[in-house]
Design an enzyme around this catalytic site. Structure first.
Site, short mmCIF file in Angstrom:
data_model
loop_
_atom_site.label_atom_id
_atom_site.label_comp_id
_atom_site.label_asym_id
_atom_site.label_seq_id
_atom_site.Cartn_x
_atom_site.Cartn_y
_atom_site.Cartn_z
N TYR A 140 -31.19 0.00 61.99
CA TYR A 140 -30.74 -1.32 62.25
C TYR A 140 -32.08 -2.24 62.63
CZ TYR A 140 -28.51 -4.54 66.08
OH TYR A 140 -28.09 -5.55 66.44
N LYS A 144 -32.88 -5.73 60.15
CA LYS A 144 -33.06 -7.02 61.39
C LYS A 144 -34.49 -7.57 60.95
CE LYS A 144 -29.15 -7.28 63.77
NZ LYS A 144 -28.23 -8.26 63.61
#
Length: 223
Positions: A140, A144
């Site tokens: 994650y 990002k």
């Protein structure tokens, strides 16, 4: 004088819905949401008035096969001046790591590229996440972070990254949000409407490259 025209990617998400409502309510701003499926005005909590229908439009696109034409203005209308990206998912919702990367990296970077090259957007805002880091070992924050880097490299004259913490105010995950907000709301969380408000304020700022922390988002977006 060029009228402000705001293009929004991720309009049907929790932050995006608040952002649409906030932008459409602002004077003399045109808003176009690039969406997979068009929704009724009630979805965005917008009234069915002539003013709203004149200012707000949904453009249906296939994110798996994005076309440059979706980023061109309709005949007789102005091009995008500002781009907003509130798109995001999770590995669980996407179904796999590859599907997550496709949404949170490929879709976003492709859309941002079209906004730069086709729409000639000069002001772009990206909602990322607290802890984003392209060198992270975890999927994650790594994804990002890589998305931030790729969008920054597109060279928008004005580029803002917002890194909110845990988001409150979403329909899903209410038990977790309630627990988190009761334990440490000032440290970890921010309401989705506050993020949207901060993006509205940012739209008036000409700063070249800004990265906003969760605390800074709350300061700017709390009204």
């Amino acid at each position: 004088y060029q009228r402000r025209v705001h293009g929004v990617i991720g309009a049907t998400g929790a932050i995006g819905r608040h952002l649409i409502k906030t932008l459409v309510s602002s004077p003399d701003w045109q808003v176009r949401a690039l969406v997979r499926t068009a929704r009724g005005l009630e979805f965005y909590e917008l009234p069915e008035t002539d003013t709203v229908t004149q200012r707000f439009e949904q453009v249906v696109i296939d994110f798996e096969d994005m076309k440059a034409s979706a980023f061109q203005p309709p005949a007789g209308q102005d091009r995008f001046t500002h781009g907003f990206c509130t798109m995001g998912t999770t590995r669980k919702d996407a179904g796999s790591a590859a599907a997550f990367r496709r949404v949170d990296y490929e879709y976003i970077v492709q859309a941002a590229t079209y906004m730069r090259d086709v729409s000639k957007v000069t002001h772009f805002q990206l909602v990322s996440s607290q802890g984003a880091n392209p060198d992270s070992w975890f999927l994650y924050p790594q994804t990002k972070g890589k998305t931030e880097v790729a969008c920054r490299e597109l060279g928008f004259p004005t580029f803002h990254i917002l890194r909110p913490g845990l988001l409150f105010g979403r329909p899903a995950g209410r038990m977790l949000e309630g627990l988190a907000s009761s334990l440490a709301p000032q440290t970890f969380g921010v309401h989705v409407s506050v993020v949207a408000n901060a993006m509205l304020v940012n739209a008036l700022q000409p700063c070249a490259d800004v990265v906003m922390s969760n605390a800074e988002i709350k300061m700017m977006g709390t009204v």
